[in-house]
Design a protein around this motif. Structure first.
Motif, mmCIF file in Angstrom:
data_model
loop_
_atom_site.group_PDB
_atom_site.id
_atom_site.type_symbol
_atom_site.label_atom_id
_atom_site.label_comp_id
_atom_site.label_asym_id
_atom_site.label_seq_id
_atom_site.Cartn_x
_atom_site.Cartn_y
_atom_site.Cartn_z
ATOM 1 N N ALA A 91 0.791 -1.234 0.000
ATOM 2 C CA ALA A 91 0.000 0.000 0.000
ATOM 3 C C ALA A 91 0.824 1.287 0.000
ATOM 4 O O ALA A 91 0.274 2.364 -0.203
ATOM 5 C CB ALA A 91 -0.944 0.003 1.203
ATOM 6 N N ALA A 92 2.132 1.198 0.216
ATOM 7 C CA ALA A 92 2.925 2.428 0.353
ATOM 8 C C ALA A 92 3.473 2.914 -0.982
ATOM 9 O O ALA A 92 3.849 2.106 -1.834
ATOM 10 C CB ALA A 92 4.073 2.191 1.324
ATOM 11 N N SER A 93 3.507 4.230 -1.161
ATOM 12 C CA SER A 93 4.201 4.827 -2.303
ATOM 13 C C SER A 93 5.678 5.013 -1.990
ATOM 14 O O SER A 93 6.504 5.075 -2.885
ATOM 15 C CB SER A 93 3.625 6.202 -2.637
ATOM 16 O OG SER A 93 2.266 6.109 -2.924
ATOM 17 N N ALA A 94 5.978 5.192 -0.708
ATOM 18 C CA ALA A 94 7.368 5.413 -0.302
ATOM 19 C C ALA A 94 7.583 4.847 1.092
ATOM 20 O O ALA A 94 6.686 4.894 1.935
ATOM 21 C CB ALA A 94 7.704 6.901 -0.316
ATOM 22 N N VAL A 95 8.782 4.322 1.320
ATOM 23 C CA VAL A 95 9.174 3.834 2.646
ATOM 24 C C VAL A 95 10.389 4.662 3.087
ATOM 25 O O VAL A 95 11.401 4.723 2.384
ATOM 26 C CB VAL A 95 9.510 2.320 2.614
ATOM 27 C CG1 VAL A 95 10.078 1.858 3.948
ATOM 28 C CG2 VAL A 95 8.256 1.508 2.266
ATOM 29 N N HIS A 96 10.251 5.334 4.239
ATOM 30 C CA HIS A 96 11.264 6.319 4.639
ATOM 31 C C HIS A 96 12.358 5.786 5.549
ATOM 32 O O HIS A 96 13.393 6.420 5.668
ATOM 33 C CB HIS A 96 10.584 7.504 5.343
ATOM 34 C CG HIS A 96 9.835 8.407 4.415
ATOM 35 N ND1 HIS A 96 10.110 9.750 4.291
ATOM 36 C CD2 HIS A 96 8.841 8.160 3.544
ATOM 37 C CE1 HIS A 96 9.303 10.288 3.386
ATOM 38 N NE2 HIS A 96 8.511 9.345 2.921
ATOM 39 N N ALA A 97 12.111 4.667 6.249
ATOM 40 C CA ALA A 97 13.081 4.252 7.262
ATOM 41 C C ALA A 97 13.804 2.970 6.855
ATOM 42 O O ALA A 97 13.788 1.986 7.578
ATOM 43 C CB ALA A 97 12.406 4.095 8.617
ATOM 44 N N VAL A 98 14.453 2.992 5.710
ATOM 45 C CA VAL A 98 15.218 1.813 5.269
ATOM 46 C C VAL A 98 16.620 1.938 5.862
ATOM 47 O O VAL A 98 17.375 2.851 5.517
ATOM 48 C CB VAL A 98 15.252 1.734 3.732
ATOM 49 C CG1 VAL A 98 16.149 0.595 3.278
ATOM 50 C CG2 VAL A 98 13.831 1.548 3.184
ATOM 51 N N ASP A 99 16.927 1.048 6.807
ATOM 52 C CA ASP A 99 18.148 1.250 7.599
ATOM 53 C C ASP A 99 19.034 0.023 7.702
ATOM 54 O O ASP A 99 19.990 0.008 8.470
ATOM 55 C CB ASP A 99 17.783 1.760 9.005
ATOM 56 C CG ASP A 99 16.942 0.761 9.804
ATOM 57 O OD1 ASP A 99 16.525 -0.277 9.236
ATOM 58 O OD2 ASP A 99 16.686 1.038 10.993
ATOM 59 N N ARG A 100 18.698 -1.042 6.952
ATOM 60 C CA ARG A 100 19.562 -2.229 7.031
ATOM 61 C C ARG A 100 19.405 -3.079 5.780
ATOM 62 O O ARG A 100 18.363 -3.058 5.129
ATOM 63 C CB ARG A 100 19.250 -3.035 8.297
ATOM 64 C CG ARG A 100 17.815 -3.491 8.383
ATOM 65 C CD ARG A 100 17.414 -3.850 9.836
ATOM 66 N NE ARG A 100 16.103 -4.515 9.865
ATOM 67 C CZ ARG A 100 14.943 -3.874 9.770
ATOM 68 N NH1 ARG A 100 14.899 -2.559 9.649
ATOM 69 N NH2 ARG A 100 13.802 -4.551 9.797
ATOM 70 N N VAL A 101 20.452 -3.855 5.490
ATOM 71 C CA VAL A 101 20.498 -4.639 4.259
ATOM 72 C C VAL A 101 19.372 -5.668 4.223
ATOM 73 O O VAL A 101 18.727 -5.868 3.192
ATOM 74 C CB VAL A 101 21.880 -5.310 4.106
ATOM 75 C CG1 VAL A 101 21.882 -6.281 2.939
ATOM 76 C CG2 VAL A 101 22.969 -4.246 3.924
ATOM 77 N N LYS A 102 19.094 -6.312 5.362
ATOM 78 C CA LYS A 102 18.026 -7.325 5.400
ATOM 79 C C LYS A 102 16.678 -6.741 4.982
ATOM 80 O O LYS A 102 15.875 -7.409 4.323
ATOM 81 C CB LYS A 102 17.911 -7.912 6.811
ATOM 82 C CG LYS A 102 18.833 -9.083 7.058
ATOM 83 C CD LYS A 102 18.378 -9.873 8.272
ATOM 84 C CE LYS A 102 18.928 -11.295 8.309
ATOM 85 N NZ LYS A 102 20.176 -11.502 7.597
ATOM 86 N N LEU A 103 16.424 -5.499 5.370
ATOM 87 C CA LEU A 103 15.162 -4.859 4.995
ATOM 88 C C LEU A 103 15.150 -4.526 3.500
ATOM 89 O O LEU A 103 14.122 -4.666 2.835
ATOM 90 C CB LEU A 103 14.939 -3.597 5.845
ATOM 91 C CG LEU A 103 13.684 -2.792 5.516
ATOM 92 C CD1 LEU A 103 12.424 -3.648 5.658
ATOM 93 C CD2 LEU A 103 13.589 -1.561 6.419
ATOM 94 N N VAL A 104 16.290 -4.099 2.984
ATOM 95 C CA VAL A 104 16.397 -3.840 1.539
ATOM 96 C C VAL A 104 16.030 -5.106 0.771
ATOM 97 O O VAL A 104 15.230 -5.084 -0.174
ATOM 98 C CB VAL A 104 17.827 -3.389 1.163
ATOM 99 C CG1 VAL A 104 18.004 -3.321 -0.350
ATOM 100 C CG2 VAL A 104 18.150 -2.047 1.820
ATOM 101 N N GLN A 105 16.592 -6.225 1.215
ATOM 102 C CA GLN A 105 16.332 -7.498 0.525
ATOM 103 C C GLN A 105 14.872 -7.903 0.643
ATOM 104 O O GLN A 105 14.257 -8.351 -0.339
ATOM 105 C CB GLN A 105 17.251 -8.590 1.103
ATOM 106 C CG GLN A 105 18.718 -8.339 0.760
ATOM 107 C CD GLN A 105 19.683 -9.175 1.592
ATOM 108 O OE1 GLN A 105 19.321 -9.669 2.663
ATOM 109 N NE2 GLN A 105 20.910 -9.313 1.115
ATOM 110 N N ALA A 106 14.285 -7.722 1.831
ATOM 111 C CA ALA A 106 12.880 -8.115 2.028
ATOM 112 C C ALA A 106 11.955 -7.247 1.178
ATOM 113 O O ALA A 106 11.024 -7.740 0.543
ATOM 114 C CB ALA A 106 12.511 -8.008 3.506
ATOM 115 N N LEU A 107 12.212 -5.948 1.146
ATOM 116 C CA LEU A 107 11.369 -5.053 0.343
ATOM 117 C C LEU A 107 11.521 -5.361 -1.141
ATOM 118 O O LEU A 107 10.553 -5.332 -1.895
ATOM 119 C CB LEU A 107 11.742 -3.589 0.606
ATOM 120 C CG LEU A 107 11.271 -2.984 1.936
ATOM 121 C CD1 LEU A 107 11.928 -1.622 2.160
ATOM 122 C CD2 LEU A 107 9.742 -2.845 1.973
ATOM 123 N N ASP A 108 12.734 -5.666 -1.544
ATOM 124 C CA ASP A 108 12.984 -5.947 -2.957
ATOM 125 C C ASP A 108 12.281 -7.240 -3.383
ATOM 126 O O ASP A 108 11.618 -7.292 -4.417
ATOM 127 C CB ASP A 108 14.494 -6.021 -3.213
ATOM 128 C CG ASP A 108 14.821 -6.024 -4.701
ATOM 129 O OD1 ASP A 108 14.090 -5.386 -5.481
ATOM 130 O OD2 ASP A 108 15.824 -6.663 -5.087
#
Ligand SMILES: *Cc1c(COP(=O)(O)O)cnc(C)c1O
Length: 224
Positions: A91-108
């Motif tokens: 549902a998000a157009s933008a995510v502002h608090a990307v602060d770690r590699v694991k989250l980058v991978q999960a979002l991707d």
């Protein structure tokens, strides 16, 4: 609320002009966390497009309630648990608090087949690792991971000014970090900084995305 919104927009325009900037380069996000969907609807009626939330369940429910308002752009400004990456991304157009590699991978991974997602690299401006945000010495590595993620578009940096420090000083540091990120991703020219109490200082430091809650919505209802 209309009066508060107009007043804040005037203050934003003044701060921008004082900094020699155009108010047009600034996106004012109204943070609506803990408020009901009806308040977001009221904001939409006042012409607000950009709204912010910080808790996944509340966000998912509100976005579903307001699915009839396609003009709304939802900014997820809170910490994201990796297991919630898909729900946030849906549902998000933008995510502002990307602060770690694991989250980058999960979002991707959650982005397969979806439109690219705008993300901001959150930097921790405090010495307390519990505050959220990448530590400054990890900025380059994280930016490189985001740049390599096919379904993410790095917009710039994001931060919250530390308690007890002059926000102008903290945001000046953030501007330096933004420059380091731009050396890796030249298009990442945005800076998400500035809340109800410190948006003028953020604008002076170059903020392009302000996250303003209570100064526009009024006090937040109690929450559990
Ligand atoms: C709540 C929140 C804001 C807005 O804070 P106010 O002080 O109400 O303006 C901005 N950014 C984040 C990350 C938030 O959680």
């Amino acid at each position: 609320m209309a009066t508060r919104l107009a007043g804040i927009d005037e203050n934003i325009a003044d701060a921008a002009r004082n900094a020699g900037r155009s108010p047009d380069e600034i996106t004012r996000i109204v943070v609506t966390k803990f408020h009901p969907a009806s308040l977001v609807r009221e904001l939409a009626d006042l012409g607000v497009h950009d709204v912010g939330e910080n808790r996944q369940q509340e966000f998912t429910a509100k976005a579903a309630d307001l699915a009839d308002l396609p003009s709304l752009r939802w900014h997820f400004v809170g910490q994201v648990q990796t297991k919630k990456a898909r729900a946030v991304r849906t549902a998000a157009s933008a995510v502002h608090a990307v602060d770690r590699v694991k989250l980058v991978q999960a979002l991707d991974r959650a982005g397969e087949g979806l439109e690219p997602l705008d993300v901001f690299l959150q930097v921790n401006l405090t010495d307390d690792p519990a505050r959220g945000g990448a530590s400054p010495d990890g900025i380059e590595e994280l930016a490189e991971h985001i740049a390599a993620a096919e379904t993410l578009r790095l917009q710039g940096v994001m931060s919250v000014a530390p308690l007890g420090e002059d926000p102008a000083r903290a945001f000046a540091r953030l501007a330096d970090y933004a420059e380091r990120v731009r050396r890796i991703v030249p298009g990442a020219t945005s800076m998400s900084a500035g809340m109800s109490q410190d948006f003028a200082e953020a604008i002076t430091a170059g903020a392009t995305h302000l996250r303003i809650g209570t100064a526009i919505t009024g006090a937040r209802p109690a929450h559990g």
